[in-house]
Design a protein around this motif. Structure first.
Motif, PDB file in Angstrom:
ATOM      1  N   LEU A   1      10.889  17.592  -2.621  1.00 24.36           N
ATOM      2  CA  LEU A   1       9.755  16.668  -2.726  1.00 24.36           C
ATOM      3  C   LEU A   1      10.150  15.429  -3.517  1.00 24.36           C
ATOM      4  CD1 LEU A   1       6.757  15.845  -2.499  1.00 24.36           C
ATOM      5  CD2 LEU A   1       6.230  17.414  -4.360  1.00 24.36           C
ATOM      6  N   ASN A   2      10.784  15.634  -4.677  1.00 25.41           N
ATOM      7  CA  ASN A   2      11.204  14.493  -5.508  1.00 25.41           C
ATOM      8  C   ASN A   2      12.229  13.618  -4.798  1.00 25.41           C
ATOM      9  OD1 ASN A   2       9.541  14.841  -7.751  1.00 25.41           O
ATOM     10  ND2 ASN A   2      10.905  16.374  -8.650  1.00 25.41           N
ATOM     11  N   LYS A   3      13.126  14.260  -4.056  1.00 24.64           N
ATOM     12  CA  LYS A   3      14.161  13.523  -3.319  1.00 24.64           C
ATOM     13  C   LYS A   3      13.513  12.598  -2.277  1.00 24.64           C
ATOM     14  CE  LYS A   3      18.359  14.353  -0.641  1.00 24.64           C
ATOM     15  NZ  LYS A   3      19.087  15.351   0.145  1.00 24.64           N
ATOM     16  N   ASP A   4      12.521  13.136  -1.555  1.00 29.63           N
ATOM     17  CA  ASP A   4      11.832  12.322  -0.541  1.00 29.63           C
ATOM     18  C   ASP A   4      11.006  11.204  -1.180  1.00 29.63           C
ATOM     19  OD1 ASP A   4      12.926  13.736   1.556  1.00 29.63           O
ATOM     20  OD2 ASP A   4      11.206  15.076   1.812  1.00 29.63           O
ATOM     21  N   ILE A   5      10.411  11.504  -2.337  1.00 34.14           N
ATOM     22  CA  ILE A   5       9.641  10.467  -3.044  1.00 34.14           C
ATOM     23  C   ILE A   5      10.578   9.351  -3.508  1.00 34.14           C
ATOM     24  CG2 ILE A   5       8.251   9.982  -5.116  1.00 34.14           C
ATOM     25  CD1 ILE A   5       7.009  12.821  -4.732  1.00 34.14           C
ATOM     26  N   GLU A   6      11.747   9.732  -4.006  1.00 30.54           N
ATOM     27  CA  GLU A   6      12.753   8.734  -4.419  1.00 30.54           C
ATOM     28  C   GLU A   6      13.183   7.873  -3.233  1.00 30.54           C
ATOM     29  OE1 GLU A   6      13.899   7.743  -7.420  1.00 30.54           O
ATOM     30  OE2 GLU A   6      12.305   9.073  -8.134  1.00 30.54           O
ATOM     31  N   ALA A   7      13.189   8.475  -2.043  1.00 32.70           N
ATOM     32  CA  ALA A   7      13.570   7.737  -0.818  1.00 32.70           C
ATOM     33  C   ALA A   7      12.428   6.851  -0.315  1.00 32.70           C
ATOM     34  CB  ALA A   7      13.996   8.714   0.271  1.00 32.70           C
ATOM     35  N   GLY A   8      11.274   6.914  -1.022  1.00 35.65           N
ATOM     36  CA  GLY A   8      10.158   6.022  -0.682  1.00 35.65           C
ATOM     37  C   GLY A   8       9.039   6.661   0.114  1.00 35.65           C
ATOM     38  N   MET A   9       9.004   7.999   0.172  1.00 28.12           N
ATOM     39  CA  MET A   9       7.958   8.657   0.956  1.00 28.12           C
ATOM     40  C   MET A   9       6.556   8.291   0.444  1.00 28.12           C
ATOM     41  SD  MET A   9       7.446  12.698   1.815  1.00 28.12           S
ATOM     42  CE  MET A   9       6.828  13.180   0.198  1.00 28.12           C
ATOM     43  N   TYR A  10       5.634   8.135   1.395  1.00 25.89           N
ATOM     44  CA  TYR A  10       4.241   7.850   1.055  1.00 25.89           C
ATOM     45  C   TYR A  10       3.336   8.527   2.080  1.00 25.89           C
ATOM     46  CZ  TYR A  10       4.324   4.403   4.869  1.00 25.89           C
ATOM     47  OH  TYR A  10       4.422   3.803   6.103  1.00 25.89           O
ATOM     48  N   PHE A  11       2.033   8.512   1.805  1.00 30.98           N
ATOM     49  CA  PHE A  11       1.073   9.104   2.733  1.00 30.98           C
ATOM     50  C   PHE A  11       0.433   7.978   3.525  1.00 30.98           C
ATOM     51  CE2 PHE A  11      -3.006  11.473   3.682  1.00 30.98           C
ATOM     52  CZ  PHE A  11      -2.411  12.406   4.514  1.00 30.98           C
ATOM     53  N   ASP A  12       0.786   7.901   4.801  1.00 35.08           N
ATOM     54  CA  ASP A  12       0.287   6.856   5.685  1.00 35.08           C
ATOM     55  C   ASP A  12      -1.031   7.339   6.277  1.00 35.08           C
ATOM     56  OD1 ASP A  12       0.111   4.628   7.295  1.00 35.08           O
ATOM     57  OD2 ASP A  12       1.312   5.501   8.905  1.00 35.08           O
TER      58      ASP A  12
ATOM     59  N   ILE B   1       0.843  -1.204   0.000  1.00 34.38           N
ATOM     60  CA  ILE B   1       0.000   0.000   0.000  1.00 34.38           C
ATOM     61  C   ILE B   1       0.877   1.253   0.000  1.00 34.38           C
ATOM     62  CG2 ILE B   1      -1.639   1.353   1.397  1.00 34.38           C
ATOM     63  CD1 ILE B   1      -2.798  -1.397   2.328  1.00 34.38           C
ATOM     64  N   ALA B   2       1.969   1.214   0.782  1.00 34.76           N
ATOM     65  CA  ALA B   2       2.899   2.352   0.848  1.00 34.76           C
ATOM     66  C   ALA B   2       3.555   2.589  -0.514  1.00 34.76           C
ATOM     67  CB  ALA B   2       3.964   2.105   1.913  1.00 34.76           C
ATOM     68  N   GLN B   3       3.907   1.513  -1.191  1.00 31.74           N
ATOM     69  CA  GLN B   3       4.540   1.636  -2.513  1.00 31.74           C
ATOM     70  C   GLN B   3       3.562   2.221  -3.535  1.00 31.74           C
ATOM     71  OE1 GLN B   3       6.473  -2.123  -3.643  1.00 31.74           O
ATOM     72  NE2 GLN B   3       7.120  -2.399  -1.529  1.00 31.74           N
ATOM     73  N   LYS B   4       2.304   1.821  -3.426  1.00 31.34           N
ATOM     74  CA  LYS B   4       1.282   2.351  -4.331  1.00 31.34           C
ATOM     75  C   LYS B   4       1.105   3.857  -4.081  1.00 31.34           C
ATOM     76  CE  LYS B   4      -3.336   1.130  -5.935  1.00 31.34           C
ATOM     77  NZ  LYS B   4      -4.592   0.471  -5.607  1.00 31.34           N
ATOM     78  N   SER B   5       1.069   4.247  -2.813  1.00 37.46           N
ATOM     79  CA  SER B   5       0.944   5.658  -2.444  1.00 37.46           C
ATOM     80  C   SER B   5       2.148   6.440  -2.971  1.00 37.46           C
ATOM     81  CB  SER B   5       0.840   5.788  -0.918  1.00 37.46           C
ATOM     82  OG  SER B   5       0.993   7.135  -0.520  1.00 37.46           O
ATOM     83  N   ASN B   6       3.322   5.842  -2.863  1.00 35.17           N
ATOM     84  CA  ASN B   6       4.553   6.485  -3.338  1.00 35.17           C
ATOM     85  C   ASN B   6       4.476   6.757  -4.845  1.00 35.17           C
ATOM     86  OD1 ASN B   6       7.528   5.676  -4.629  1.00 35.17           O
ATOM     87  ND2 ASN B   6       7.648   7.092  -2.896  1.00 35.17           N
ATOM     88  N   GLN B   7       3.926   5.787  -5.587  1.00 42.67           N
ATOM     89  CA  GLN B   7       3.782   5.963  -7.037  1.00 42.67           C
ATOM     90  C   GLN B   7       2.837   7.114  -7.373  1.00 42.67           C
ATOM     91  OE1 GLN B   7       5.430   4.530  -9.696  1.00 42.67           O
ATOM     92  NE2 GLN B   7       6.711   3.776  -8.024  1.00 42.67           N
ATOM     93  N   SER B   8       1.720   7.202  -6.615  1.00 37.56           N
ATOM     94  CA  SER B   8       0.773   8.285  -6.910  1.00 37.56           C
ATOM     95  C   SER B   8       1.359   9.641  -6.503  1.00 37.56           C
ATOM     96  CB  SER B   8      -0.586   8.023  -6.261  1.00 37.56           C
ATOM     97  OG  SER B   8      -0.554   8.310  -4.896  1.00 37.56           O
ATOM     98  N   LEU B   9       2.243   9.652  -5.488  1.00 40.10           N
ATOM     99  CA  LEU B   9       2.918  10.901  -5.111  1.00 40.10           C
ATOM    100  C   LEU B   9       3.840  11.381  -6.231  1.00 40.10           C
ATOM    101  CD1 LEU B   9       3.937  10.662  -1.328  1.00 40.10           C
ATOM    102  CD2 LEU B   9       2.192  12.109  -2.356  1.00 40.10           C
ATOM    103  N   LYS B  10       4.417  10.449  -6.966  1.00 39.67           N
ATOM    104  CA  LYS B  10       5.276  10.816  -8.113  1.00 39.67           C
ATOM    105  C   LYS B  10       4.478  11.615  -9.139  1.00 39.67           C
ATOM    106  CE  LYS B  10       8.859   7.292  -8.173  1.00 39.67           C
ATOM    107  NZ  LYS B  10       9.255   5.975  -8.660  1.00 39.67           N
ATOM    108  N   ALA B  11       3.300  11.102  -9.461  1.00 38.33           N
ATOM    109  CA  ALA B  11       2.441  11.784 -10.441  1.00 38.33           C
ATOM    110  C   ALA B  11       1.977  13.137  -9.895  1.00 38.33           C
ATOM    111  CB  ALA B  11       1.235  10.902 -10.772  1.00 38.33           C
ATOM    112  N   PHE B  12       1.685  13.182  -8.598  1.00 40.61           N
ATOM    113  CA  PHE B  12       1.240  14.422  -7.961  1.00 40.61           C
ATOM    114  C   PHE B  12       2.361  15.467  -7.980  1.00 40.61           C
ATOM    115  CE2 PHE B  12      -0.372  16.549  -3.823  1.00 40.61           C
ATOM    116  CZ  PHE B  12      -1.193  17.406  -4.545  1.00 40.61           C
ATOM    117  N   ALA B  13       3.584  15.021  -7.732  1.00 37.53           N
ATOM    118  CA  ALA B  13       4.739  15.939  -7.740  1.00 37.53           C
ATOM    119  C   ALA B  13       4.932  16.551  -9.122  1.00 37.53           C
ATOM    120  CB  ALA B  13       6.008  15.194  -7.312  1.00 37.53           C
ATOM    121  N   SER B  14       4.731  15.739 -10.153  1.00 38.64           N
ATOM    122  CA  SER B  14       4.852  16.223 -11.527  1.00 38.64           C
ATOM    123  C   SER B  14       3.776  17.291 -11.810  1.00 38.64           C
ATOM    124  CB  SER B  14       4.701  15.030 -12.477  1.00 38.64           C
ATOM    125  OG  SER B  14       4.579  15.456 -13.788  1.00 38.64           O
ATOM    126  N   TYR B  15       2.565  17.037 -11.315  1.00 43.22           N
ATOM    127  CA  TYR B  15       1.453  17.991 -11.453  1.00 43.22           C
ATOM    128  C   TYR B  15       1.780  19.300 -10.719  1.00 43.22           C
ATOM    129  CZ  TYR B  15      -3.180  20.045 -10.563  1.00 43.22           C
ATOM    130  OH  TYR B  15      -4.247  20.901 -10.451  1.00 43.22           O
TER     131      TYR B  15
END
Length: 312
Positions: free
Chosen positions: A78-89, A45-59
């Motif tokens: 933001l991109n650096k933290d997303i690359e490190a695996g950040m997600y919305f818990d 679930i965290a990985q899925k959230s991380n993927q959607s954060l990537k798209a959100f960051a681009s937006y």
């Protein structure tokens, strides 16, 4: 890393009406919350959230380029933290009308916006409207369009009174009474709702002159009165106005009410044990209920999952 918590919200009054300038009242709902996080071993679930954060960051990067005068983000951080695996818990259910995307938007703005408007400063009307506009642009990524109200409520964690599109303010609500008979509650429809299709139905209905007149002469009238009743603690009159809102919803917003709730909705109106209304855009998720006697309502609705929100 674990960021601060941002809470879900409930729009007590004003669903759809605030699009047409009725009053509205939104309150934080602390039962659910979410925070930005980085874990060493992220779940699926965290990985899925991380993927959607990537798209959100681009937006958000595009938003910064298109409207630099409105908002700027530290996209690199933001991109650096997303690359490190950040997600919305988050424990906030999605598609339930309690502001799951709003809490995420508030968390991202809080951590990555440059020169952000903070909760600690004097929040005059201009600053509130600016925040609402920024949050509306941000949340449009998830819904196509957004008023920005959900993220604003989550960010401030205060009840917000919507007087009109251009006039919003933090407000106080009457204190809860632990032993009070009356209650606001949620019913779990056990169906995930989607905001965009429901809003599209409403916008199509607005092309009809009869529907527009109903919104103006009936829906706005009873919604505005119910907001005033609630803020003043006049709960007896509140039930009268909420009953009218419930009737209007069943007559004019039927596509937004899951079919299996049509009868139970009518039963509340007939028995006066409870009155149901839409929670957010409808189509599923939660349904909001008001009861003069919560124990009676619980008995009448014993086949459904109820959550207590507020007692008076």
């Amino acid at each position: 890393m674990k960021g601060p918590l941002f809470y879900s919200k409930i729009l007590l009054f004003g669903e759809y009406g605030i699009i047409k300038d009725s009053k509205g009242l939104a309150i934080p709902y602390n039962f659910y919350n979410g925070a930005l996080k980085i874990d060493d071993n992220p779940s699926e679930i965290a990985q899925k959230s991380n993927q959607s954060l990537k798209a959100f960051a681009s937006y958000l990067n595009q938003l910064t380029l298109n409207e630099p005068e409105l908002v700027q983000f530290d996209i690199d951080a933001l991109n650096k933290d997303i690359e490190a695996g950040m997600y919305f818990d988050s424990s906030i259910p999605q598609g339930y009308g309690v502001g799951s995307s709003g809490a995420l938007v508030a968390a991202i703005y809080d951590k990555y916006a440059s020169e952000k408007i903070t909760v600690l400063e004097n929040l005059n009307r201009e600053k509130l409207l600016t925040l609402k506009k920024i949050f509306g642009r941000m949340e449009s990524f998830f819904h196509g369009t957004s008023s920005g109200l959900d993220p604003l409520n989550s960010y401030l964690s205060l009840p917000i009174l919507i007087n009109s599109k251009d006039h919003i303010e933090p407000t106080g609500i009457p204190s809860q009474k632990e032993e009070g008979m009356g209650a606001v509650f949620l019913i779990d429809s056990e169906i995930v709702g989607e905001t965009a299709p429901m809003v599209n139905i409403f916008m199509d209905n607005l092309k009809n002159e009869g529907f527009r007149n109903m919104m103006k002469s009936q829906f706005t009238k009873y919604t505005d009165a119910a907001v005033e009743n609630f803020l003043k603690g006049d709960f007896k009159t509140l039930y009268t106005n909420t009953k009218e809102i419930s009737k209007i919803a069943l007559s004019h917003f039927k596509p937004m009410i899951p079919e299996k709730f049509h009868n139970v909705w009518q039963q509340g109106i007939d028995s006066n044990d409870y009155y149901l209304k839409l929670c957010g855009s409808g189509g599923g998720g939660y349904i909001l209920g008001f009861a003069p006697d919560y124990n009676k309502a619980k008995e009448a609705l014993k086949d459904y999952k109820l959550e207590l929100v507020y007692r008076f």
